[in-house]
Scaffold this motif. Sequence first.
Motif, short mmCIF file in Angstrom:
data_model
loop_
_atom_site.label_atom_id
_atom_site.label_comp_id
_atom_site.label_asym_id
_atom_site.label_seq_id
_atom_site.Cartn_x
_atom_site.Cartn_y
_atom_site.Cartn_z
N VAL A 250 -0.48 26.62 7.24
CA VAL A 250 0.52 25.67 6.72
C VAL A 250 0.02 25.11 5.41
CG1 VAL A 250 1.78 23.52 7.16
CG2 VAL A 250 1.22 25.01 9.07
N VAL A 251 0.93 24.92 4.48
CA VAL A 251 0.63 24.18 3.25
C VAL A 251 1.54 22.95 3.27
CG1 VAL A 251 0.62 24.17 0.73
CG2 VAL A 251 0.00 26.25 1.97
N VAL A 252 0.93 21.77 3.24
CA VAL A 252 1.67 20.52 3.21
C VAL A 252 1.75 20.06 1.76
CG1 VAL A 252 1.73 18.09 3.94
CG2 VAL A 252 0.86 19.84 5.51
N VAL A 253 2.97 19.83 1.29
CA VAL A 253 3.19 19.36 -0.08
C VAL A 253 3.45 17.85 0.00
CG1 VAL A 253 4.55 19.57 -2.18
CG2 VAL A 253 4.14 21.59 -0.75
N GLY A 254 2.63 17.09 -0.68
CA GLY A 254 2.70 15.64 -0.62
C GLY A 254 3.85 15.03 -1.39
N GLY A 255 4.20 13.83 -0.96
CA GLY A 255 5.31 13.10 -1.56
C GLY A 255 5.09 12.73 -3.01
N GLY A 256 3.84 12.58 -3.43
CA GLY A 256 3.57 12.25 -4.82
C GLY A 256 4.10 13.31 -5.77
N ILE A 257 4.14 14.55 -5.30
CA ILE A 257 4.66 15.65 -6.11
C ILE A 257 6.18 15.75 -5.95
CG2 ILE A 257 4.73 18.17 -6.32
CD1 ILE A 257 1.73 18.17 -5.66
N ARG A 258 6.66 15.53 -4.74
CA ARG A 258 8.08 15.74 -4.44
C ARG A 258 9.00 14.59 -4.86
NH1 ARG A 258 6.44 15.67 0.37
NH2 ARG A 258 8.07 14.25 1.04
N LYS A 259 8.51 13.38 -4.78
CA LYS A 259 9.40 12.22 -4.90
C LYS A 259 9.63 11.74 -6.33
CE LYS A 259 8.43 10.62 -0.24
NZ LYS A 259 7.92 9.52 0.58
N ALA A 260 8.75 12.06 -7.23
CA ALA A 260 8.90 11.60 -8.61
C ALA A 260 9.78 12.58 -9.38
CB ALA A 260 7.53 11.48 -9.28
N GLU A 261 10.91 12.11 -9.83
CA GLU A 261 11.86 12.99 -10.54
C GLU A 261 11.21 13.68 -11.74
OE1 GLU A 261 16.17 12.69 -12.75
OE2 GLU A 261 15.67 11.20 -11.23
N ALA A 262 10.33 12.98 -12.41
CA ALA A 262 9.68 13.57 -13.58
C ALA A 262 8.78 14.75 -13.21
CB ALA A 262 8.85 12.51 -14.30
N LEU A 263 8.40 14.85 -11.92
CA LEU A 263 7.52 15.94 -11.48
C LEU A 263 8.29 17.09 -10.84
CD1 LEU A 263 4.50 13.94 -10.03
CD2 LEU A 263 4.75 14.99 -12.29
N LEU A 264 9.61 17.10 -10.94
CA LEU A 264 10.41 18.17 -10.35
C LEU A 264 9.91 19.56 -10.79
CD1 LEU A 264 12.74 19.15 -8.58
CD2 LEU A 264 14.24 18.85 -10.57
N PRO A 265 9.60 19.79 -12.07
CA PRO A 265 9.09 21.11 -12.45
C PRO A 265 7.78 21.46 -11.74
CG PRO A 265 9.84 19.93 -14.39
CD PRO A 265 9.84 18.94 -13.26
N LEU A 266 6.92 20.47 -11.53
CA LEU A 266 5.67 20.72 -10.80
C LEU A 266 5.97 21.05 -9.34
CD1 LEU A 266 2.58 20.78 -10.60
CD2 LEU A 266 2.66 18.30 -10.18
N PHE A 267 6.88 20.34 -8.73
CA PHE A 267 7.27 20.62 -7.35
C PHE A 267 7.79 22.05 -7.21
CE2 PHE A 267 10.73 20.12 -4.03
CZ PHE A 267 9.87 20.30 -2.96
N GLU A 268 8.66 22.45 -8.12
CA GLU A 268 9.17 23.83 -8.09
C GLU A 268 8.04 24.83 -8.25
OE1 GLU A 268 11.99 23.73 -11.29
OE2 GLU A 268 13.65 23.19 -9.95
N GLN A 269 7.11 24.54 -9.15
CA GLN A 269 5.98 25.43 -9.37
C GLN A 269 5.14 25.55 -8.10
OE1 GLN A 269 3.00 24.00 -12.16
NE2 GLN A 269 2.58 26.11 -12.82
N VAL A 270 4.89 24.43 -7.44
CA VAL A 270 4.09 24.44 -6.21
C VAL A 270 4.75 25.31 -5.15
CG1 VAL A 270 3.30 23.00 -4.28
CG2 VAL A 270 2.96 22.22 -6.63
N VAL A 271 6.03 25.10 -4.91
CA VAL A 271 6.73 25.87 -3.88
C VAL A 271 6.70 27.37 -4.21
CG1 VAL A 271 8.98 26.29 -2.82
CG2 VAL A 271 8.16 23.95 -3.13
N ASN A 272 6.95 27.72 -5.44
CA ASN A 272 6.96 29.14 -5.82
C ASN A 272 5.57 29.76 -5.77
OD1 ASN A 272 9.73 30.07 -6.37
ND2 ASN A 272 9.73 28.23 -7.63
N LEU A 273 4.54 29.00 -6.09
CA LEU A 273 3.18 29.52 -5.98
C LEU A 273 2.79 29.73 -4.53
CD1 LEU A 273 1.37 27.54 -8.83
CD2 LEU A 273 1.84 30.01 -8.75
N ILE A 274 3.23 28.84 -3.65
CA ILE A 274 2.97 29.04 -2.22
C ILE A 274 3.63 30.33 -1.76
CG2 ILE A 274 3.38 28.14 0.11
CD1 ILE A 274 3.28 25.28 -1.18
N ARG A 275 4.88 30.52 -2.14
CA ARG A 275 5.60 31.74 -1.74
C ARG A 275 4.89 33.00 -2.22
NH1 ARG A 275 10.58 32.17 -4.19
NH2 ARG A 275 11.03 33.88 -2.79
#
Length: 116
Positions: free
Chosen positions: A66-91
């Motif tokens: 399991v990879v748990v992605v923390g809220g600090g990455i997910r919840k900040a609108e300014a970090l949306l590109p980072l969140f997308e990058q994290v999810v795609n790198l996990i995939r």
Amino acid sequence: MSSVLVVGYDPQAIPSVDGKALRAALDAELARFGEHGIDAAMTLVVFDESAESTLIASLTRHPWDVVVVGGGIRKAEALLPLFEQVVNLIRCHAPQAAIAFNTSGGDSVEAAQRWL
């Protein structure tokens, strides 16, 4: 033994936050995994050019369950590109891993357990 990687935003990089206190809380949560018989590691990133290589190195270091992605990455609108990058790198680099999301730094164990 099940294995979990927790990916979060580096608290030292968050302005006007007590980074040391937040890091201590994250470390305490990481220790809780061991209490539940789960092997866990944490990778903290910042939103810059180092994020991708840091994440790839962590994702490929071990076959995570399991990879748990923390809220600090997910919840900040300014970090949306980072969140997308994290999810795609996990995939791409840990396709066998379930992806889980915590609601705070204090419930990462429960987020991972939903998928273990």
